[in-house]
Design an enzyme around this catalytic site. Structure first.
Site, PDB file in Angstrom:
ATOM      1  N   GLU A  35     -45.945  49.571  30.905  1.00 16.33           N
ATOM      2  CA  GLU A  35     -45.013  49.268  30.027  1.00 16.33           C
ATOM      3  C   GLU A  35     -45.025  50.264  29.159  1.00 16.33           C
ATOM      4  O   GLU A  35     -46.068  50.527  28.491  1.00 16.33           O
ATOM      5  CB  GLU A  35     -45.653  47.604  29.191  1.00 16.33           C
ATOM      6  CG  GLU A  35     -44.567  47.120  28.304  1.00 16.33           C
ATOM      7  CD  GLU A  35     -44.989  45.975  27.591  1.00 16.33           C
ATOM      8  OE1 GLU A  35     -46.167  45.460  28.022  1.00 16.33           O
ATOM      9  OE2 GLU A  35     -44.487  45.194  26.916  1.00 16.33           O
ATOM     10  N   ARG A 261     -60.352  47.131  36.455  1.00 18.68           N
ATOM     11  CA  ARG A 261     -60.100  48.228  35.739  1.00 18.68           C
ATOM     12  C   ARG A 261     -61.064  49.589  35.454  1.00 18.68           C
ATOM     13  O   ARG A 261     -62.350  49.174  35.539  1.00 18.68           O
ATOM     14  CB  ARG A 261     -59.787  47.720  34.066  1.00 18.68           C
ATOM     15  CG  ARG A 261     -58.724  46.891  34.071  1.00 18.68           C
ATOM     16  CD  ARG A 261     -58.712  46.090  32.519  1.00 18.68           C
ATOM     17  NE  ARG A 261     -58.009  46.873  31.663  1.00 18.68           N
ATOM     18  CZ  ARG A 261     -56.731  46.760  31.352  1.00 18.68           C
ATOM     19  NH1 ARG A 261     -56.066  45.930  32.082  1.00 18.68           N
ATOM     20  NH2 ARG A 261     -56.238  47.618  30.413  1.00 18.68           N
ATOM     21  N   LYS A 271     -54.057  49.567  24.447  1.00 18.66           N
ATOM     22  CA  LYS A 271     -52.830  50.095  23.901  1.00 18.66           C
ATOM     23  C   LYS A 271     -52.790  49.724  22.578  1.00 18.66           C
ATOM     24  O   LYS A 271     -52.292  50.704  21.449  1.00 18.66           O
ATOM     25  CB  LYS A 271     -51.695  50.024  24.838  1.00 18.66           C
ATOM     26  CG  LYS A 271     -51.445  51.130  25.833  1.00 18.66           C
ATOM     27  CD  LYS A 271     -50.045  51.159  26.580  1.00 18.66           C
ATOM     28  CE  LYS A 271     -50.049  50.126  27.460  1.00 18.66           C
ATOM     29  NZ  LYS A 271     -48.778  50.074  28.256  1.00 18.66           N
TER      30      LYS A 271
HETATM   31  P1  ATP Z   1     -52.478  47.140  27.442  1.00 22.07           P
HETATM   32  O1  ATP Z   1     -53.313  45.936  27.771  1.00 22.07           O
HETATM   33  O2  ATP Z   1     -53.491  48.066  26.745  1.00 22.07           O
HETATM   34  O3  ATP Z   1     -51.177  47.468  27.186  1.00 22.07           O
HETATM   35  P2  ATP Z   1     -51.930  47.261  30.222  1.00 22.07           P
HETATM   36  O4  ATP Z   1     -52.797  47.039  31.481  1.00 22.07           O
HETATM   37  O5  ATP Z   1     -50.929  46.448  30.003  1.00 22.07           O
HETATM   38  O6  ATP Z   1     -52.575  47.785  29.069  1.00 22.07           O
HETATM   39  P3  ATP Z   1     -49.482  48.570  31.485  1.00 22.07           P
HETATM   40  O7  ATP Z   1     -48.786  49.799  30.866  1.00 22.07           O
HETATM   41  O8  ATP Z   1     -49.014  47.361  31.419  1.00 22.07           O
HETATM   42  O9  ATP Z   1     -51.265  48.628  30.725  1.00 22.07           O
HETATM   43  O10 ATP Z   1     -50.531  48.852  33.139  1.00 22.07           O
HETATM   44  C1  ATP Z   1     -49.810  49.962  33.724  1.00 22.07           C
HETATM   45  C2  ATP Z   1     -50.428  49.879  34.899  1.00 22.07           C
HETATM   46  O11 ATP Z   1     -51.639  50.425  35.040  1.00 22.07           O
HETATM   47  C3  ATP Z   1     -50.922  48.257  35.627  1.00 22.07           C
HETATM   48  O12 ATP Z   1     -50.940  48.137  36.932  1.00 22.07           O
HETATM   49  C4  ATP Z   1     -52.492  48.243  35.130  1.00 22.07           C
HETATM   50  O13 ATP Z   1     -52.771  47.207  35.845  1.00 22.07           O
HETATM   51  C5  ATP Z   1     -52.889  49.490  35.098  1.00 22.07           C
HETATM   52  N1  ATP Z   1     -53.961  49.636  34.117  1.00 22.07           N
HETATM   53  C6  ATP Z   1     -53.943  49.664  32.808  1.00 22.07           C
HETATM   54  N2  ATP Z   1     -55.053  49.814  32.335  1.00 22.07           N
HETATM   55  C7  ATP Z   1     -55.955  50.093  33.215  1.00 22.07           C
HETATM   56  C8  ATP Z   1     -57.351  50.398  33.346  1.00 22.07           C
HETATM   57  N3  ATP Z   1     -58.234  50.513  32.531  1.00 22.07           N
HETATM   58  N4  ATP Z   1     -57.807  50.730  34.702  1.00 22.07           N
HETATM   59  C9  ATP Z   1     -57.038  50.745  35.565  1.00 22.07           C
HETATM   60  N5  ATP Z   1     -55.883  50.598  35.773  1.00 22.07           N
HETATM   61  C10 ATP Z   1     -55.289  50.102  34.449  1.00 22.07           C
HETATM   62 MG    MG Z   2     -49.562  45.187  29.283  1.00 17.88          MG
END
Ligand code: ATP
Ligand code: MG
Length: 561
Positions: A35, A261, A271
């Site tokens: 995102e 994760r 984020k």
């Molecule tokens: P946040 O909750 O901090 O906004 P998010 O998981 O929503 O992070 P996205 O940008 O939506 O972040 O994630 C993009 C992709 O990266 C998704 O497939 C997510 O599962 C993966 N991802 C995000 N954080 C991690 C992590 N710490 N380890 C592995 N994969 C991750």
């Molecule tokens: Mg997210």
């Protein structure tokens, strides 16, 4: 870019099985779906290596899909950073796509659900809807609007889309099962009304799809076969499948697979919290070298290849855990040891005057030059010429007027080696009126040129130095952990409570050897005895400490037996 072919794991096993069974006709397609509401961080690096790595290993393709369904938090600045970070990490998306490109199809399919009796317009507010969902062992309550006619639903949904209703006054919900044991299945919201400007679609839409409604359908539209995400989406899988089963898909139904994760000790990867560090001014920006963002790590000097190797070697599992940040640092250090040029830099300079240093006929001190090896790990890196003279800078810490026990560095009467140059013996100190030492006096042994005495006498300590008339000034940023606690937030529930107030020490008076003026932006060098340092990409003669020389990870493993 070369990367070892990954050992197999449960995701690759699934993909291989699908290939054997011909589930997707041998096709493999993944996507990385961030995102654009912030910068990518070290956790995303794991997802990127999994998504792109699996596509590559199976001869498939991986798109970057910006999951931009929430107009309020998303910005073009983030989109641009995401694209460049993926490239820096060494991957190339087959295409750069936006979930928002599918808004028209998603809308069409939502009408399809309305017309087939699987979606309805609810006039209640979100709080009421949320309260009616119930909980585990607590029954859900059906909305009084749940059994509206198809005609009425279609009319209201079209008017929602046309902008006739206020924000928050209505939503479109899927009609699944209000008593389902999985809360995600209790008539989830598909569309909300938002009169917001969207970075990609502008003002065209005033209804926006939820994550769950957009995600699987976007996968299907693109032709994704394996939709890999993190464990927190495990409970969403049933809904992911339900939506796909109820939509008129153009092709195969993709499959969601979840993995753990990547998290680290002393590190926060949410984020939302990283944004707060930026907006509260705790760090200088998303690319502050203390940030776990890819831009921060890059500015700090972390090589992309070391990040990739780490992500590869830890494997892909279904159990959440935290990796030691020291383990990642060991990868960084190992890579930099192979690739970085050695240089000499004095962070806390103390003058060393060689009293028997020769002068020319006019009384000016002579200058000597030494060829010093650039990188003992790589002969091809050759040597450089380093100037030496009778006035040098040494580290203040390397001298003690009254040496404590086991102090092997310089003190009056003691002989040490100046790296690659000469053996010197301290003879005395020069003090100012307050009694502070302003210089150390020493004599050198002209027969020890290159750093060894012809008689082979033992000298315990080797010190780095910089010739004072040839030195250049530099600023050096020394970093400690941004979060003092190994598990930020464990104490109070709020990770930001564990921010280390002393995570940055800026040293402005460093004296460094002349060759460092030729360091290219972003290049990492080893300052002998001090650690690895990255030349800032924008400010000349500003160096960031990437990582120290000591392998703390080896020490931790030893302690743990
Ligand atoms: P946040 O909750 O901090 O906004 P998010 O998981 O929503 O992070 P996205 O940008 O939506 O972040 O994630 C993009 C992709 O990266 C998704 O497939 C997510 O599962 C993966 N991802 C995000 N954080 C991690 C992590 N710490 N380890 C592995 N994969 C991750
Ligand atoms: Mg997210």
């Amino acid at each position: 870019m070369t990367e070892p072919v990954a050992a197999t794991d449960f995701i690759r096993d699934t993909v291989a099985r699908d290939n054997e069974q011909g589930t997707y006709g041998g096709r493999v397609q993944t996507r990385f779906p961030p995102e654009p509401n912030g910068y990518l961080h070290i956790g995303h690096a794991k997802a990127i290596t999994v998504d792109f790595g699996i596509a590559r290993d199976f001869g498939g393709l991986c798109n970057l899909r910006l999951d931009d369904t929430n107009p309020d938090t998303e910005q073009v600045e983030y989109v641009d950073a995401i694209v460049s970070d993926i490239e820096w990490l060494g991957y190339e998306p087959a295409a750069v796509l936006h979930a928002s490109d599918y808004f028209p199809v998603l809308y069409e399919w939502a009408e399809h659900l309305v017309m087939t009796g699987f979606a309805y317009v609810d006039d209640q507010d979100v709080e009421t809807i949320s309260a009616q969902r119930g909980g585990y062992g607590k029954p859900g309550v059906e909305s009084p609007y749940r059994n509206r006619s198809v005609e009425e639903n279609l009319d209201l949904f079209r008017r929602m889309r046309a902008g006739e209703f206020a924000e928050g006054s209505r939503v479109l919900r899927a009609k699944v099962d209000m008593q389902h044991e999985n809360m995600q299945m209790r008539d989830p919201v598909m569309y909300r009304i938002r009169f917001s400007h969207h970075h990609n679609t502008g003002d065209e839409w005033c209804i926006y799809p939820t994550y769950d409604w957009a995600h699987g359908q976007s996968d299907a539209i693109e032709g994704v076969t394996h939709s890999i995400c993190t464990l927190e989406f495990d409970s969403h899988r049933a809904l992911y499948d339900w939506y796909l089963e109820h939509c008129p898909l153009p092709g195969d139904q993709p499959k969601q697979i979840e993995f753990a994760r990547l998290e680290f000790t002393h590190t926060v990867t949410s984020k939302r919290r990283l944004l707060k560090l930026v907006t509260d001014g705790i760090v200088s920006g998303w690319d502050d070298p203390r940030m776990p963002t890819l831009q921060g790590l890059r500015r700090r000097g972390y090589p992309a290849s070391a990040i990739r190797d780490f992500c590869h070697d830890i494997g892909t599992t279904k159990t959440n855990s935290r990796q030691s940040i020291e383990a990642l640092e060991a990868y960084i250090r190992r890579e930099l040891n192979k690739t970085s040029q050695r240089r000499m830099a004095v962070l806390n300079p103390l003058k060393l005057v060689i009293t028997n240093w020769p002068t020319d006929e006019d009384g000016a001190p002579l200058v000597d030059h030494f060829d010093i090896v650039n990188n003992p790990e790589n002969e091809a890196d050759g040597t450089r010429s380093v100037a030496f003279s009778g006035e040098l800078w040494i580290e203040a810490d390397d001298f003690a007027e009254v040496p404590p026990p086991k102090f092997f560095r310089l003190s009056p009467g003691k002989e040490v080696r100046l790296r690659g140059a000469y053996l010197v013996t301290a003879t005395g100190v020069v003090k100012d009126s307050s009694g502070a030492i302003v210089a150390v006096e020493a004599t050198y042994d002209p027969a020890s040129k290159g750093g060894n005495a012809p008689d082979g006498r033992k000298v315990k300590s080797t010190m780095h130095w910089v010739s004072a008339p040839h030195a250049i000034d530099a600023a050096v940023a020394l970093y400690e952990r941004l979060f003092a606690a190994a598990y930020p937030g464990e104490r109070t529930g709020e990770p930001l409570d564990d921010v280390n107030p002393d995570s940055l020490q800026l040293v402005t008076g460093a004296k460094v050897e002349a060759a460092l003026a030729d360091t290219s932006p972003g290049e990492v060098v080893q300052f002998e005895r001090l650690g690895y340092f990255a030349q800032d990409a924008r400010t000349p003669m500003l160096f960031h400490r990437t990582v120290g020389l000591r392998d703390e990870w080896a020490a931790i493993q030893k302690r743990q037996g």
